[in-house]
Structures are given as C-alpha cells and as structure tokens.
Design a protein around this motif. Structure first.
Motif, PDB file in Angstrom:
ATOM      1  N   LEU A   1      -1.305  23.605  -1.873  1.00 18.92           N
ATOM      2  CA  LEU A   1      -2.459  24.381  -1.606  1.00 18.92           C
ATOM      3  C   LEU A   1      -3.717  23.783  -1.502  1.00 18.92           C
ATOM      4  O   LEU A   1      -4.420  24.076  -0.606  1.00 18.92           O
ATOM      5  CB  LEU A   1      -2.190  25.726  -2.663  1.00 18.92           C
ATOM      6  CG  LEU A   1      -3.231  26.805  -2.492  1.00 18.92           C
ATOM      7  CD1 LEU A   1      -2.857  27.379  -1.243  1.00 18.92           C
ATOM      8  CD2 LEU A   1      -3.510  27.631  -3.659  1.00 18.92           C
ATOM      9  N   ILE A   2      -3.873  23.091  -2.495  1.00 17.54           N
ATOM     10  CA  ILE A   2      -5.270  22.464  -2.751  1.00 17.54           C
ATOM     11  C   ILE A   2      -5.450  21.428  -1.383  1.00 17.54           C
ATOM     12  O   ILE A   2      -6.622  21.328  -0.921  1.00 17.54           O
ATOM     13  CB  ILE A   2      -5.443  21.449  -3.802  1.00 17.54           C
ATOM     14  CG1 ILE A   2      -5.390  22.434  -5.370  1.00 17.54           C
ATOM     15  CG2 ILE A   2      -6.565  20.694  -4.056  1.00 17.54           C
ATOM     16  CD1 ILE A   2      -5.136  21.880  -6.403  1.00 17.54           C
ATOM     17  N   ALA A   3      -4.501  20.934  -1.012  1.00 12.71           N
ATOM     18  CA  ALA A   3      -4.676  19.753   0.176  1.00 12.71           C
ATOM     19  C   ALA A   3      -4.858  20.530   1.658  1.00 12.71           C
ATOM     20  O   ALA A   3      -5.709  20.128   2.529  1.00 12.71           O
ATOM     21  CB  ALA A   3      -3.222  19.282   0.188  1.00 12.71           C
ATOM     22  N   GLY A   4      -4.526  21.944   1.672  1.00 12.67           N
ATOM     23  CA  GLY A   4      -4.844  22.614   2.764  1.00 12.67           C
ATOM     24  C   GLY A   4      -6.081  23.460   2.641  1.00 12.67           C
ATOM     25  O   GLY A   4      -6.778  23.415   1.779  1.00 12.67           O
ATOM     26  N   ASP A   5      -6.357  24.204   3.683  1.00 16.50           N
ATOM     27  CA  ASP A   5      -7.370  25.080   3.626  1.00 16.50           C
ATOM     28  C   ASP A   5      -7.062  26.611   3.665  1.00 16.50           C
ATOM     29  O   ASP A   5      -8.020  27.464   4.041  1.00 16.50           O
ATOM     30  CB  ASP A   5      -8.328  24.901   5.028  1.00 16.50           C
ATOM     31  CG  ASP A   5      -9.211  23.527   4.699  1.00 16.50           C
ATOM     32  OD1 ASP A   5      -9.547  23.181   3.700  1.00 16.50           O
ATOM     33  OD2 ASP A   5      -8.800  22.793   5.931  1.00 16.50           O
ATOM     34  N   ASP A   6      -5.904  27.131   3.421  1.00 18.09           N
ATOM     35  CA  ASP A   6      -5.501  28.488   3.554  1.00 18.09           C
ATOM     36  C   ASP A   6      -5.395  28.891   2.010  1.00 18.09           C
ATOM     37  O   ASP A   6      -4.251  28.764   1.707  1.00 18.09           O
ATOM     38  CB  ASP A   6      -4.164  28.606   4.497  1.00 18.09           C
ATOM     39  CG  ASP A   6      -3.846  30.176   4.588  1.00 18.09           C
ATOM     40  OD1 ASP A   6      -4.689  30.794   4.116  1.00 18.09           O
ATOM     41  OD2 ASP A   6      -2.541  30.167   4.771  1.00 18.09           O
ATOM     42  N   TRP A   7      -6.354  29.114   1.520  1.00 22.84           N
ATOM     43  CA  TRP A   7      -6.314  29.696   0.087  1.00 22.84           C
ATOM     44  C   TRP A   7      -6.535  31.146   0.071  1.00 22.84           C
ATOM     45  O   TRP A   7      -7.054  31.678   0.708  1.00 22.84           O
ATOM     46  CB  TRP A   7      -7.442  28.948  -0.790  1.00 22.84           C
ATOM     47  CG  TRP A   7      -7.407  27.461  -1.010  1.00 22.84           C
ATOM     48  CD1 TRP A   7      -6.691  26.656   0.000  1.00 22.84           C
ATOM     49  CD2 TRP A   7      -7.884  26.890  -1.744  1.00 22.84           C
ATOM     50  NE1 TRP A   7      -6.743  25.374  -0.483  1.00 22.84           N
ATOM     51  CE2 TRP A   7      -7.701  25.467  -1.798  1.00 22.84           C
ATOM     52  CE3 TRP A   7      -8.577  27.253  -3.011  1.00 22.84           C
ATOM     53  CZ2 TRP A   7      -8.289  24.384  -2.545  1.00 22.84           C
ATOM     54  CZ3 TRP A   7      -9.447  26.264  -3.858  1.00 22.84           C
ATOM     55  CH2 TRP A   7      -8.991  24.694  -3.616  1.00 22.84           C
ATOM     56  N   PRO A   8      -5.744  31.794  -1.046  1.00 25.45           N
ATOM     57  CA  PRO A   8      -5.970  33.228  -1.255  1.00 25.45           C
ATOM     58  C   PRO A   8      -7.057  33.516  -2.088  1.00 25.45           C
ATOM     59  O   PRO A   8      -7.595  32.743  -2.911  1.00 25.45           O
ATOM     60  CB  PRO A   8      -4.773  33.628  -2.078  1.00 25.45           C
ATOM     61  CG  PRO A   8      -4.386  32.235  -2.679  1.00 25.45           C
ATOM     62  CD  PRO A   8      -4.347  31.068  -1.927  1.00 25.45           C
TER      63      PRO A   8
ATOM     64  N   SER B   1     -10.338  32.694  -1.501  1.00 21.26           N
ATOM     65  CA  SER B   1     -10.993  31.592  -1.350  1.00 21.26           C
ATOM     66  C   SER B   1     -11.314  31.203   0.154  1.00 21.26           C
ATOM     67  O   SER B   1     -10.195  30.599   0.774  1.00 21.26           O
ATOM     68  CB  SER B   1     -10.914  30.636  -2.308  1.00 21.26           C
ATOM     69  OG  SER B   1     -10.788  31.002  -3.679  1.00 21.26           O
ATOM     70  N   THR B   2     -12.519  30.717   0.434  1.00 19.98           N
ATOM     71  CA  THR B   2     -12.780  30.251   1.970  1.00 19.98           C
ATOM     72  C   THR B   2     -13.911  29.012   1.826  1.00 19.98           C
ATOM     73  O   THR B   2     -14.567  29.160   0.980  1.00 19.98           O
ATOM     74  CB  THR B   2     -13.083  31.417   3.096  1.00 19.98           C
ATOM     75  OG1 THR B   2     -14.319  31.832   2.280  1.00 19.98           O
ATOM     76  CG2 THR B   2     -12.137  32.293   2.997  1.00 19.98           C
ATOM     77  N   GLY B   3     -13.981  28.473   2.847  1.00 16.08           N
ATOM     78  CA  GLY B   3     -15.166  27.500   3.301  1.00 16.08           C
ATOM     79  C   GLY B   3     -15.530  26.715   1.975  1.00 16.08           C
ATOM     80  O   GLY B   3     -15.021  25.786   1.263  1.00 16.08           O
ATOM     81  N   ASP B   4     -16.836  27.097   1.593  1.00 12.88           N
ATOM     82  CA  ASP B   4     -17.560  26.160   0.696  1.00 12.88           C
ATOM     83  C   ASP B   4     -17.106  26.191  -0.796  1.00 12.88           C
ATOM     84  O   ASP B   4     -17.134  25.486  -1.581  1.00 12.88           O
ATOM     85  CB  ASP B   4     -19.126  26.622   0.643  1.00 12.88           C
ATOM     86  CG  ASP B   4     -19.771  26.176   1.795  1.00 12.88           C
ATOM     87  OD1 ASP B   4     -19.114  25.361   2.676  1.00 12.88           O
ATOM     88  OD2 ASP B   4     -20.942  26.741   2.119  1.00 12.88           O
ATOM     89  N   GLU B   5     -16.350  27.454  -1.033  1.00 10.61           N
ATOM     90  CA  GLU B   5     -15.651  27.629  -2.181  1.00 10.61           C
ATOM     91  C   GLU B   5     -14.563  26.868  -2.527  1.00 10.61           C
ATOM     92  O   GLU B   5     -14.437  26.436  -3.240  1.00 10.61           O
ATOM     93  CB  GLU B   5     -15.300  29.225  -2.454  1.00 10.61           C
ATOM     94  CG  GLU B   5     -14.963  29.602  -3.762  1.00 10.61           C
ATOM     95  CD  GLU B   5     -14.464  30.895  -3.926  1.00 10.61           C
ATOM     96  OE1 GLU B   5     -14.487  31.359  -5.286  1.00 10.61           O
ATOM     97  OE2 GLU B   5     -14.455  31.923  -3.251  1.00 10.61           O
ATOM     98  N   ILE B   6     -13.837  26.548  -1.467  1.00  7.40           N
ATOM     99  CA  ILE B   6     -12.698  25.900  -1.290  1.00  7.40           C
ATOM    100  C   ILE B   6     -13.084  24.364  -1.706  1.00  7.40           C
ATOM    101  O   ILE B   6     -12.538  23.620  -2.331  1.00  7.40           O
ATOM    102  CB  ILE B   6     -11.727  25.848   0.007  1.00  7.40           C
ATOM    103  CG1 ILE B   6     -11.094  27.340   0.236  1.00  7.40           C
ATOM    104  CG2 ILE B   6     -10.607  24.676   0.004  1.00  7.40           C
ATOM    105  CD1 ILE B   6     -10.243  27.475   1.311  1.00  7.40           C
TER     106      ILE B   6
END
Length: 204
Positions: free
Chosen positions: A156-163, A165-170
């Motif tokens: 999950l960390i390696a990608g950008d599709d987080w529950p 959380s988006t953008g700068d927060e990721i």
C-alpha cells in the motif's frame, strides 16, 4: 442484570460444576469488580462501560461481546476468546491478554499501558493508532479502517491509492509508515512462535 444477579448465576454454576452461561446478557455498566468469570460464556454479551477491574476472565468466551469503554484494569484474560469483540476505549491497563484470540477485535483507543500481550501499539505516527496484533492466522496490522499484513502495508505504501489519504498527506506519511513496517518486522522477529502457539490453541 446487576452485580448480585450475576454473582448468583456464577455461584449456582460453580455449585453444580456447570458453565457460567451469560450469553447475550445485558450487563451494561454492571459492577463486576473482581468477579470470578473463569471460562464463562459471555458471547455477544453487552458489557459496555462495565467495571471488570481485576476480574478473572481466564479462558472466557467473549466472542462478539461489546466491551466498549469497559474497565478491565488488571483483568486476567489469558486464553480468552475475544474474536471480533469490541474493546474500543476499554481500559486494559495491566490486563493479561496472553494466549487470547484477538482476531477482528476492535482495540481502537483502548488503553494498553503495561498490558501483558505480544502485540505492538504505536500512537503519533498516524492520526489513527498503528496496531500490530498477533492472531491465530498471522500478525495483523490495523490502522483506522485498514487491516492487513506487514507485506500488505508495504505494498500500500508503495502506491498512491490509500484509504482516507491523498496527495501531500501520502507523501508525509509514507516514510513514517515505512518505519512502522520496519518496527513490525523487528517485533515479529523478537516474538518467534507466537502465531504458531495461538494457532495450536485456537485451531478449530
């Protein structure tokens, strides 16, 4: 049920060498301080805000029980079945959770200070508590609404599709959660055999 009624159920069961059966019992806010509930059947019981400080719940069946906000300070939950139990905001200080089945248990906001267990709880890395919980199947990470293995979290960390959380927060959280994964790996390595022991105990 009040304290006297519960203690009467316990006394009659102990006298007849029978199981203490409190399945589905409404024990909301009950004062069960120090009660002898060893091996009791408390499946789906309502124990919200109950006082179970110092209670003996060794081997008790608390599957699907609602223990939201319950006081379990110093309670003995060794080998208890807490599968899918709601322990949110429960006071588990000094409680013994060793050998308990915590699969699916909600430990969000629970006070685990000095609790005796093999899990890991980290606050401050994320807006939700980061939990690593030993279960009979595997080491399970829970962060807010997300659950999975250490490998799942790394993916999950390696990608950008987080529950949630988006953008700068990721971008901000990625190194923090990566460090948490490293901590989890170290913690798991320091507790060999825990999952096998739980699996043996809870094998159906």
């Amino acid at each position: 049920m009040n304290r006297e009624e519960v203690l009467d159920v316990i006394a009659r069961a102990r006298k007849d060498y029978a199981l203490v059966d409190l399945r589905d019992a409404d024990l909301y806010g009950a004062n069960l301080y120090g009660a002898d509930l060893r091996g009791a059947d408390l499946r789906s019981a309502n124990l919200r805000d109950a006082n179970l400080r110092g209670a003996d719940l060794y081997g008790a069946n608390l599957r699907d029980a609602d223990l939201y906000g319950a006081n379990l300070y110093g309670a003995d939950l060794y080998g208890a079945d807490l599968y899918s139990a709601n322990l949110r905001s429960a006071n588990l200080r000094d409680a013994n959770l060793r050998g308990a089945d915590l699969y699916g248990a909600n430990l969000r906001d629970a006070d685990l200070y000095w609790a005796s267990w093999c899990g890991l709880a980290i606050d401050g890395l994320h807006r939700y508590r980061c939990l690593l919980v030993p279960t009979p199947e595997w080491w399970l990470i829970t962060i807010g609404c997300w659950s999975g293995t250490v490998g799942d979290l790394r993916e999950l960390i390696a990608g950008d599709d987080w529950p949630e959380s988006t953008g700068d927060e990721i971008t901000r959280l990625r190194p923090l959660l990566s460090s948490f994964c490293d901590m989890c790996d170290a913690h798991i390595a320091a507790h060999p055999g825990v999952i096998d022991a739980l699996s043996d105990r809870w094998a159906s």
